[in-house]
Design a protein around this motif. Structure first.
Motif, short mmCIF file in Angstrom:
data_model
loop_
_atom_site.label_atom_id
_atom_site.label_comp_id
_atom_site.label_asym_id
_atom_site.label_seq_id
_atom_site.Cartn_x
_atom_site.Cartn_y
_atom_site.Cartn_z
N ARG A 34 3.67 4.74 -1.44
CA ARG A 34 3.37 5.69 -0.54
C ARG A 34 1.49 5.55 -0.02
N HIS A 35 1.84 6.77 0.97
CA HIS A 35 0.81 6.75 1.86
C HIS A 35 -0.11 7.64 1.72
N LEU A 36 -2.03 7.25 1.92
CA LEU A 36 -2.16 7.93 1.33
C LEU A 36 -2.20 9.28 2.31
N GLN A 37 -1.90 9.43 3.18
CA GLN A 37 -1.84 10.71 4.05
C GLN A 37 -0.44 11.18 4.52
N SER A 55 -6.80 0.00 17.31
CA SER A 55 -7.40 -0.59 15.46
C SER A 55 -6.31 -0.40 14.46
N PHE A 56 -7.28 -0.62 13.58
CA PHE A 56 -6.17 -0.63 12.43
C PHE A 56 -7.00 -0.16 11.37
N GLN A 57 -6.41 0.62 10.53
CA GLN A 57 -7.31 0.92 8.83
C GLN A 57 -6.20 1.26 8.27
N ILE A 58 -6.48 1.48 6.58
CA ILE A 58 -6.22 0.80 4.95
C ILE A 58 -4.83 2.60 5.34
N SER A 59 -3.69 2.38 4.29
CA SER A 59 -3.22 3.55 4.96
C SER A 59 -2.42 3.38 3.51
N SER A 60 -2.51 3.32 2.44
CA SER A 60 -1.98 3.19 1.09
C SER A 60 -2.78 1.95 0.14
N LYS A 61 -2.41 2.98 -0.71
CA LYS A 61 -3.46 2.01 -1.97
C LYS A 61 -3.08 0.52 -1.87
N VAL A 62 -4.10 -0.53 -2.86
CA VAL A 62 -3.79 -2.60 -2.40
C VAL A 62 -2.98 -2.56 -3.55
N VAL A 63 -1.85 -2.66 -4.11
CA VAL A 63 -1.40 -3.27 -5.03
C VAL A 63 -1.08 -4.90 -4.93
N SER A 64 -0.82 -5.76 -6.41
CA SER A 64 -0.69 -7.08 -6.27
C SER A 64 0.72 -7.32 -7.18
N SER A 115 9.97 4.13 7.17
CA SER A 115 9.28 4.30 7.25
C SER A 115 9.39 5.83 7.07
N ASN A 116 8.40 6.43 6.41
CA ASN A 116 8.28 8.67 7.01
C ASN A 116 7.22 8.67 6.69
N ALA A 117 7.29 10.10 6.93
CA ALA A 117 5.36 10.43 6.86
C ALA A 117 5.23 10.05 5.41
N THR A 118 5.42 10.03 4.03
CA THR A 118 4.60 9.75 2.78
C THR A 118 4.97 8.21 2.40
N GLN A 119 5.82 7.73 2.83
CA GLN A 119 5.67 6.13 2.32
C GLN A 119 6.28 5.60 2.91
N THR A 120 6.11 4.02 2.96
CA THR A 120 6.76 3.10 3.90
C THR A 120 7.23 2.11 2.76
N VAL A 121 8.25 1.07 3.32
CA VAL A 121 9.69 0.22 2.08
C VAL A 121 9.30 -0.97 2.81
N CYS A 122 8.42 -2.28 2.00
CA CYS A 122 8.19 -3.46 3.00
C CYS A 122 9.02 -4.62 1.95
N THR A 123 9.72 -5.14 3.14
CA THR A 123 10.61 -6.78 2.80
C THR A 123 9.60 -7.65 1.93
N CYS A 124 9.42 -8.69 1.67
CA CYS A 124 7.94 -9.81 1.57
C CYS A 124 9.40 -11.21 1.65
N GLU A 125 8.83 -12.18 2.25
CA GLU A 125 9.42 -13.29 2.01
C GLU A 125 8.26 -13.89 0.99
N HIS A 126 7.05 -13.36 0.65
CA HIS A 126 5.81 -14.19 -0.26
C HIS A 126 5.48 -13.49 -1.03
N LEU A 127 4.52 -13.79 -2.43
CA LEU A 127 4.21 -12.64 -3.16
C LEU A 127 2.45 -13.04 -2.92
N SER A 128 1.79 -11.17 -3.46
CA SER A 128 0.13 -11.31 -2.89
C SER A 128 -0.05 -10.00 -3.31
#
Length: 599
Positions: free
Chosen positions: A246-249, A217-226, A280-293
């Motif tokens: 940064r993670h919400l928790q 199952s999934f749930q949001i774990s950060s704020k939404v950014v554009s 990724s660690n307890a406080t944040q996740t680093v994402c790399t993306c090929e496109h923007l959204s």
């Protein structure tokens, strides 16, 4: 140098003393910087005919404002309003966005997509009009940082935009793109402070995240950014951008939890295509993306597989409990010497507990089909509430036995209406208010979201408080009666024993659901063992306290066992019936008995 190189294909170069400026055709603009090329404007993106603009209050105002600004840039004579500068327009945009977001959760995924798309297009229109190289603006609902570089040549170097919830790392080459250079490059990071509540859904597009055949199952774990750049080809960047969220928790990854980088598609669903988790660690996740959204970190939650030992303990413990409850039910039903109101209460308490344990053993983990899981959850809700309700009736009956003395019995009809009717009313109301709360992806029990679980724990806490009150009054009255001059010691000792067993039963059942409150949450192995042990003790405890400790019941058991053994004794006597001496003695005893009867 050719005119097209200076002003673009849709610009007219006008010479000035020692300089020049570009006059743009209709539909093109150089954003007030007359020495740069004319760029195409897409004012139709702010039409907003139907769709979210009609359903989402305030979005139509933003679209109207941005369309007028776009038309003013394209052809100043098209509108009567005076063209505003970039900073003022940006402030108006965020004020209007705040009026949309401040009421709370957006109703649909279509509304979310409409808002995100409108905000991105608006910032792309406003950004080139800003005077400063770096602009930051914050409201109670949003925060944006925009970086702009202007010049006749493409800018180079690194870009880092950051706020409290996210960081964007890219470079000006990626931001400007490889196509025609319009004389400026732009990068923007926009974060939404509360939008995660509106997008904590639409996970059906997430595939390929199964682990050992288990779908999470999934749930949001950060704020939404554009993330926005002036590069027109944002769907296939020549170099990946890095986004740190940064993670919400603060929670570490584990076998039951992993973090996923995802973006919001225009159709209103989450997807992970082209976005990858770098670290990724307890406080944040680093994402790399090929496109923007618009991006966010999702938590993939995998059902915790309990150890083999816990599964064996659950099956053995509940099986023993079921056997003990069967013995209790048969005893309370057929044992004549203990018939009464209290026995009726015990009988139905055991019936409810037996059926509840049976459903728990057979169906608590059977989450498919969904309808069957919901039925199991509703039945467990009803049956465990019924167990507590019958336990409350036992407390009331003990109170009546001590206080009323005479006419302390209660009519069975009232017992049935209270014991089975009250839980039914609670479950029906709960199912009407929140039907989707029965059954989860991991267990067939009440959902821990939206407060539905309190339709169980609320009545349970109320019943325990009431029972504590009745037991305190009962003990106090007993103490007074023991202090009288001529107490009925036999009756008082019996009531005292009843009270002790009822208190012990309440403590075990209440303690079990103290741990049950945390059973269906994460990292609950120890809680699961304790809950299983206490749940297994229920049947054995009732059998021990209400059957084995009762002298009347023990006598009934002894009589029953003697009846089973009697046929064997009779068969043995058949072999000795031919003995003459025994026949004579039998005749003598018979004659003696006849003589005594005549006397």
């Amino acid at each position: 140098m050719k005119q097209e190189d200076l002003c673009g294909s849709e610009g007219t170069c006008i010479n000035r003393n020692g300089s020049y400026w570009c006059s743009c055709s209709k539909g093109y603009t150089n954003y007030g910087n007359n020495s740069t090329k004319c760029s195409s404007l897409k004012c139709d993106s702010f039409n907003g005919n139907g769709g979210p603009a009609s359903s989402l209050g305030g979005l139509a105002d933003i679209l109207f404002m941005m369309r007028n600004s776009c038309l003013a840039l394209s052809n100043p004579s098209a509108v009567s309003e005076v063209k505003t500068d970039g900073e003022a327009l940006l402030e108006k945009l965020f004020t209007a966005a705040e009026s949309i977001l401040s009421p709370g959760k957006l109703n649909s995924s279509e509304d979310v997509s409409g808002l995100l798309s409108t905000m991105e297009n608006a910032i792309m229109l406003i950004g080139p009009q800003l005077k400063d190289k770096h602009t930051r603006m914050e409201t109670t609902e949003t925060e944006v940082e925009i970086a702009v570089q202007r010049g006749k040549t493409r800018p180079t170097g690194l870009i880092q935009l950051t706020n409290e919830v996210a960081t964007l790392d890219t470079d000006w080459t990626t931001a400007a793109g490889m196509g025609p250079y319009p004389g400026f490059a732009l990068a923007a990071l926009l974060s939404y402070k509360k939008l995660e509540k509106s997008v904590n859904r639409s996970f059906e597009g997430l595939k390929g995240h199964e682990k050992d055949g288990v779908t999470p199952s999934f749930q949001i774990s950060s704020k939404v950014v554009s993330v926005m750049v002036s590069n027109p080809n944002t769907q296939q960047l020549n170099r990946n951008v890095t986004i740190t969220l940064r993670h919400l928790q603060d929670t570490e990854e584990s076998d039951e939890l992993s973090y996923i980088c995802a973006y919001w598609k225009e159709n209103g669903t989450w997807s992970t295509d082209g976005c990858y988790q770098q670290e990724s660690n307890a406080t944040q996740t680093v994402c790399t993306c090929e496109h923007l959204s618009s991006f966010a970190v999702l938590m993939a939650l995998y059902p915790m597989k309990h150890s083999f030992g816990l599964q064996v303990m659950t099956k053995i413990g509940l099986t023993i409990s079921l056997l003990c409850l069967v013995l209790c039910i048969l005893t309370f039903k057929f044992c004549r010497s203990i018939k009464g109101t209290r026995t009726t209460i015990h009988l139905h308490l055991c019936i409810c507990l037996f059926v509840a344990d049976l459903f728990f053993l057979a169906g608590i983990s059977q989450t498919k089909p969904v309808g069957g899981c919901s039925f199991v959850a509703a039945m467990l809700h009803y049956l465990f509430l019924a167990v507590f309700t019958w336990m409350l009736l036992e407390g009331v009956q003990l109170y009546r036995m001590v206080v009323l003395v005479f006419n302390a019995t209660m009519r069975p009809l009232y017992l049935y209406l209270t014991g089975y009717g009250t839980p039914l009313v609670i479950v029906v109301i709960s199912a009407i208010i929140r039907p989707s709360g029965y059954g989860t992806d991991q267990h067939c029990w009440l959902s821990l979201k939206d407060g539905l679980i309190w339709s169980f724990f609320g009545p349970v806490c109320f019943i325990i408080i009431l029972n504590v009150f009745f037991f305190l009054v009962t003990v106090w009255k007993l103490a007074q009666k023991f202090a009288t001059l001529n107490p009925d010691l036999t009756q008082l000792h019996k009531i005292r024993a009843f009270t002790v067993t009822a208190i012990a039963q309440m403590c075990i059942l209440g303690l079990m659901w103290v741990f049950g409150a945390f059973l269906f949450q994460e990292d609950n192995t120890v809680v699961a063992y304790i809950f299983t042990i206490l749940n297994s003790l229920q049947g054995a405890l009732v059998f021990f306290m209400h059957c084995l400790l009762s002298k009347q019941v023990r006598e009934e058991y002894a009589h029953f066992l003697s009846c089973i053994c009697t046929p064997q004794k009779k068969r043995y006597s058949d072999f000795t019936s031919t003995n003459p001496s025994s026949s004579q003695s039998q005749a003598f005893r018979s004659g003696q008995h006849t003589g005594e009867s005549q006397i």
